[in-house]
Design a protein around this motif. Structure first.
Motif, PDB file in Angstrom:
ATOM      1  N   GLY A  38      60.231 -98.355 -49.656  1.00 37.92           N
ATOM      2  CA  GLY A  38      60.512-100.089 -49.808  1.00 37.92           C
ATOM      3  C   GLY A  38      61.777-100.585 -48.763  1.00 37.92           C
ATOM      4  N   ILE A  39      62.523-100.099 -48.886  1.00 36.39           N
ATOM      5  CA  ILE A  39      63.771-100.231 -48.193  1.00 36.39           C
ATOM      6  C   ILE A  39      64.040 -99.197 -47.032  1.00 36.39           C
ATOM      7  N   SER A  40      63.002 -98.399 -47.475  1.00 38.44           N
ATOM      8  CA  SER A  40      62.999 -97.916 -46.072  1.00 38.44           C
ATOM      9  C   SER A  40      62.421 -98.540 -44.870  1.00 38.44           C
ATOM     10  N   ASP A  41      61.187 -99.073 -45.277  1.00 36.35           N
ATOM     11  CA  ASP A  41      60.449-100.375 -44.601  1.00 36.35           C
ATOM     12  C   ASP A  41      60.241-101.172 -44.103  1.00 36.35           C
ATOM     13  N   ALA A  42      61.503-101.849 -45.570  1.00 39.60           N
ATOM     14  CA  ALA A  42      62.688-103.289 -45.009  1.00 39.60           C
ATOM     15  C   ALA A  42      63.324-103.279 -44.238  1.00 39.60           C
ATOM     16  N   ALA A  43      63.850-102.330 -43.830  1.00 44.66           N
ATOM     17  CA  ALA A  43      65.067-101.774 -42.849  1.00 44.66           C
ATOM     18  C   ALA A  43      64.532-101.504 -41.478  1.00 44.66           C
ATOM     19  N   GLN A  44      63.169-100.798 -41.790  1.00 43.00           N
ATOM     20  CA  GLN A  44      62.507-100.493 -40.049  1.00 43.00           C
ATOM     21  C   GLN A  44      62.091-102.153 -39.591  1.00 43.00           C
ATOM     22  N   ALA A  45      61.879-102.778 -40.186  1.00 43.09           N
ATOM     23  CA  ALA A  45      61.204-104.182 -39.899  1.00 43.09           C
ATOM     24  C   ALA A  45      62.543-104.964 -39.615  1.00 43.09           C
ATOM     25  N   LEU A  46      63.472-105.109 -39.712  1.00 42.09           N
ATOM     26  CA  LEU A  46      64.732-105.127 -39.521  1.00 42.09           C
ATOM     27  C   LEU A  46      65.552-105.263 -37.847  1.00 42.09           C
ATOM     28  N   GLY A  47      65.062-103.753 -37.783  1.00 44.21           N
ATOM     29  CA  GLY A  47      65.350-102.924 -36.649  1.00 44.21           C
ATOM     30  C   GLY A  47      64.318-103.226 -35.393  1.00 44.21           C
ATOM     31  N   ASP A  48      63.108-103.548 -36.013  1.00 44.61           N
ATOM     32  CA  ASP A  48      61.873-104.288 -35.168  1.00 44.61           C
ATOM     33  C   ASP A  48      62.333-105.183 -34.479  1.00 44.61           C
ATOM     34  N   PHE A  49      62.983-106.259 -35.808  1.00 53.12           N
ATOM     35  CA  PHE A  49      62.961-107.393 -35.383  1.00 53.12           C
ATOM     36  C   PHE A  49      64.118-107.710 -34.248  1.00 53.12           C
ATOM     37  N   ALA A  50      65.719-107.007 -34.939  1.00 52.22           N
ATOM     38  CA  ALA A  50      66.235-107.060 -34.097  1.00 52.22           C
ATOM     39  C   ALA A  50      65.713-106.472 -32.444  1.00 52.22           C
ATOM     40  N   THR A  51      64.919-105.614 -32.599  1.00 50.38           N
ATOM     41  CA  THR A  51      65.123-105.568 -31.010  1.00 50.38           C
ATOM     42  C   THR A  51      63.483-106.772 -30.106  1.00 50.38           C
ATOM     43  N   TRP A  52      63.369-106.828 -30.761  1.00 50.08           N
ATOM     44  CA  TRP A  52      62.360-107.806 -30.271  1.00 50.08           C
ATOM     45  C   TRP A  52      63.343-108.862 -30.040  1.00 50.08           C
ATOM     46  N   VAL A  53      64.349-109.337 -30.847  1.00 48.61           N
ATOM     47  CA  VAL A  53      64.975-110.566 -30.547  1.00 48.61           C
ATOM     48  C   VAL A  53      66.328-109.833 -29.198  1.00 48.61           C
ATOM     49  N   ALA A  54      66.231-108.616 -29.478  1.00 51.54           N
ATOM     50  CA  ALA A  54      67.432-108.396 -28.309  1.00 51.54           C
ATOM     51  C   ALA A  54      66.608-108.046 -26.758  1.00 51.54           C
ATOM     52  N   ASP A  55      64.997-108.072 -26.194  1.00 51.10           N
ATOM     53  CA  ASP A  55      64.422-108.322 -25.730  1.00 51.10           C
ATOM     54  C   ASP A  55      63.714-109.727 -25.318  1.00 51.10           C
ATOM     55  N   GLY A  56      64.352-110.394 -25.869  1.00 49.45           N
ATOM     56  CA  GLY A  56      63.965-111.803 -25.564  1.00 49.45           C
ATOM     57  C   GLY A  56      63.352-112.526 -26.488  1.00 49.45           C
ATOM     58  N   GLY A  57      61.988-111.682 -27.014  1.00 42.79           N
ATOM     59  CA  GLY A  57      61.012-112.550 -28.227  1.00 42.79           C
ATOM     60  C   GLY A  57      59.741-112.425 -27.294  1.00 42.79           C
TER      61      GLY A  57
END
Length: 58
Positions: A38-57
Motif C-alpha cells: 500500500g505504501i509503495s502504491d501510494a508513493a507511485q501515485a504521488l510520483g505519477d501526480f508530480a510528473t503530471w503536474v510537471a508536464d503541465g497537467g
C-alpha cells in the motif's frame, strides 16, 4: 487524563501486535507485506501526480 488514555491505547496496540505475531507469524508477515504494498502504491501515485503536474497537467 487524555495522556493516560493515549498511553493505555498504545500499550493495548503493542500487546495486540505482539499477540498476532506470536500466534500467527505467517499471517503477520502477510499483513506487513500488504502494508508495504500500500505504501509503495501510494508513493507511485504521488510520483505519477508530480510528473503530471510537471508536464503541465496534460
Amino acid at each position: 487524563m487524555a495522556v493516560n488514555a493515549k498511553k493505555v491505547a498504545v500499550y493495548v496496540l503493542v500487546v495486540f501486535v505482539a499477540y498476532v505475531i506470536i500466534t500467527d507469524p505467517e499471517g503477520a508477515a502477510d499483513y506487513v507485506q500488504i502494508g508495504f504494498q500500500g505504501i509503495s502504491d501510494a508513493a507511485q501515485a504521488l510520483g505519477d501526480f508530480a510528473t503530471w503536474v510537471a508536464d503541465g497537467g496534460k
